[in-house]
Design a protein around this motif. Structure first.
Motif, PDB file in Angstrom:
ATOM      1  N   CYS A  57       0.800  -1.233   0.000  1.00 44.35           N
ATOM      2  CA  CYS A  57       0.000   0.000   0.000  1.00 44.35           C
ATOM      3  C   CYS A  57       0.829   1.278   0.000  1.00 44.35           C
ATOM      4  N   CYS A 103      -6.067  -0.304   4.960  1.00 42.67           N
ATOM      5  CA  CYS A 103      -5.862  -1.366   3.978  1.00 42.67           C
ATOM      6  C   CYS A 103      -6.239  -2.714   4.568  1.00 42.67           C
ATOM      7  N   GLU A 134      -3.423  -6.591  -1.448  1.00 42.88           N
ATOM      8  CA  GLU A 134      -3.987  -5.547  -0.598  1.00 42.88           C
ATOM      9  C   GLU A 134      -5.169  -4.863  -1.278  1.00 42.88           C
TER      10      GLU A 134
HETATM   11 ZN    ZN Z   1      -1.196  -1.951   3.665  1.00 43.99          ZN
END
Ligand code: ZN
Ligand code: AMP
Length: 395
Positions: free
Chosen positions: A215, A363, A260
């Motif tokens: 992320c 996330c 993710e």
């Molecule tokens: Zn993450």
């Protein structure tokens, strides 16, 4: 090589909620440590060393271990271990360690500690889980991304990663642009004891590392921008975390892959989507027959930051983990996490909302090798014993 054991009595009892983290961190205390354990009563630390230390070295080791104890244990408060879902008692047919059979059949081929090639059996499972994770992401209208395996040192610096997780970094470097250096290396390069012997001055400065998460790349891509509304993205990628002597089996790899689903936007948007994701993931795990629990968790911060950061994450419920049962060692292993970072990335990277305030991020992350590993630990390698949905999709 003569292994040697030293026992350090603790000043105070090491609480059970810290033993796992403490054992993992002790691996980084000294290169001479092969293994560190804390017995169940938390009374002492037992170190297995490569060889017997002389008196001076033994003292130096003890000082370092006590520094870790001081930083992590003294004054530590038991984190609020909120359990959100509990399906740990779901009956599963296997209680065998899947690793020996996987290695014997060439389904897992270790290349180095923490580095393994995977064969068709785990790969089909991973592809099956992945199809569902991608579908899950599509349900959020997630925009698909592909991120590089390398990550800019400057990006990790801006998100303060070096301070919190220095122990697990993996640096990327190359030979300096210098004819003598390059020719000298080509002539002399060789491995001894599995390590490449190289003159450190031949190496460049470090502008990139191997990425520890997926992320960060997305937050980096949004840096300096103003969002009109909440956005969702998804990507799968290689991640790297050097876990020292803790790297055994597929449980803990140096190089693993993560899927993710990432949310960036107003606080409620991120928190609501994190909850919605959780409500959509559980039916999948149930379909796959997994025994697991979802509970409050913390990130593996290094020693100095540990106590403070853990208390913070726990107080604000920033991280939940999906912990799957590992029957053969009567323990659990995190296969995924639901994370809320508040406006940390928004602030550090200048990602703003329409009102000019920093954006919030969160996330949902799945460890793909671990998904395959826990499934095989609970159901065995023979697909005849697998739940119908998995047998049809991956058998
Ligand atoms: Zn993450
Ligand atoms: P985290 O960002 O730490 O919550 O990690 C997300 C997921 O990645 C975890 O729940 C694990 O499934 C997986 N993971 C993290 N570290 C490792 C590792 N060293 N080896 C294999 N999988 C890992």
């Amino acid at each position: 090589m003569h292994e040697h054991t030293i026992v350090l009595e603790g000043d105070s009892r090491i609480p059970d909620f810290l033993t796992g983290e403490l054992q993992a961190k002790l691996a980084y205390v000294d290169e001479g440590i092969l293994k560190a354990t804390v017995p169940a009563d938390g009374s002492r630390v037992v170190l297995t060393l490569r060889e017997a230390p002389d008196a001076e070295r033994a003292r130096a080791l003890e000082v370092k271990v006590r520094r870790v104890l001081e930083a992590m244990v003294r004054g530590a408060v038991r984190p609020r271990q909120k359990v959100l879902e509990d399906h740990l008692d779901r009956p599963v047919p296997s209680s065998a360690d899947p690793m020996p059979a996987l290695m014997e059949r060439g389904e897992v081929v270790p290349e180095e500690q923490g580095i393994a090639a995977l064969g068709p059996l785990p790969v089909r499972l991973i592809e099956f889980f992945e199809r569902h994770f991608v579908e899950l992401a599509e349900g959020f209208g997630a925009r698909p991304y592909r991120f590089p395996t390398l990550i800019a040192a400057s990006l990790l610096d801006r998100v303060e990663y070096f301070r919190s997780f220095p122990h697990s970094l993996t640096f990327a470097t190359h030979l300096r642009e210098d004819l003598d250096v390059i020719e000298g290396f080509a002539k002399d390069a060789h491995c001894r004891d599995e390590a490449l012997h190289i003159d450190p001055t031949a190496l460049s400065g470090i502008r990139a590392l191997l990425s520890p998460a997926v992320c960060f790349h997305y937050y980096g891509a949004l840096a300096g921008s103003q969002l009109e509304e909440g956005v969702c993205a998804t990507a799968v990628g290689n991640c790297f975390r050097y876990e020292s002597s803790n790297m055994t089996s597929l449980e803990r790899l140096w190089n693993f892959t993560m899927r993710e689903i990432i949310f960036v936007g107003p606080k409620d948007f991120v928190l609501e989507n994190r909850e919605l994701a959780r409500s959509r993931v559980s039916p999948l795990l149930d379909d796959w027959g997994l025994a697991y629990r979802v509970e409050g968790a913390n990130d593996p911060f290094f020693v100095g930051d540990f106590k403070k950061q853990v208390a913070f994450q726990s107080a604000f419920q920033l991280k939940y983990e999906i912990r799957a049962l590992i029957p053969h060692r009567q323990g659990t292993l995190a296969v995924g996490s639901y994370n809320f970072h508040q406006d940390f990335f928004g602030r550090n990277l200048g990602i703003t909302l329409p009102d000019g305030n920093p954006a919030f991020t969160g996330c949902v992350a799945f460890g793909l090798e671990r998904m395959a590993y826990v499934f095989l630990a609970q159901y065995g390698l023979d697909s005849a014993a697998w739940p119908e949905a998995v047998r049809r999709g991956a058998g």
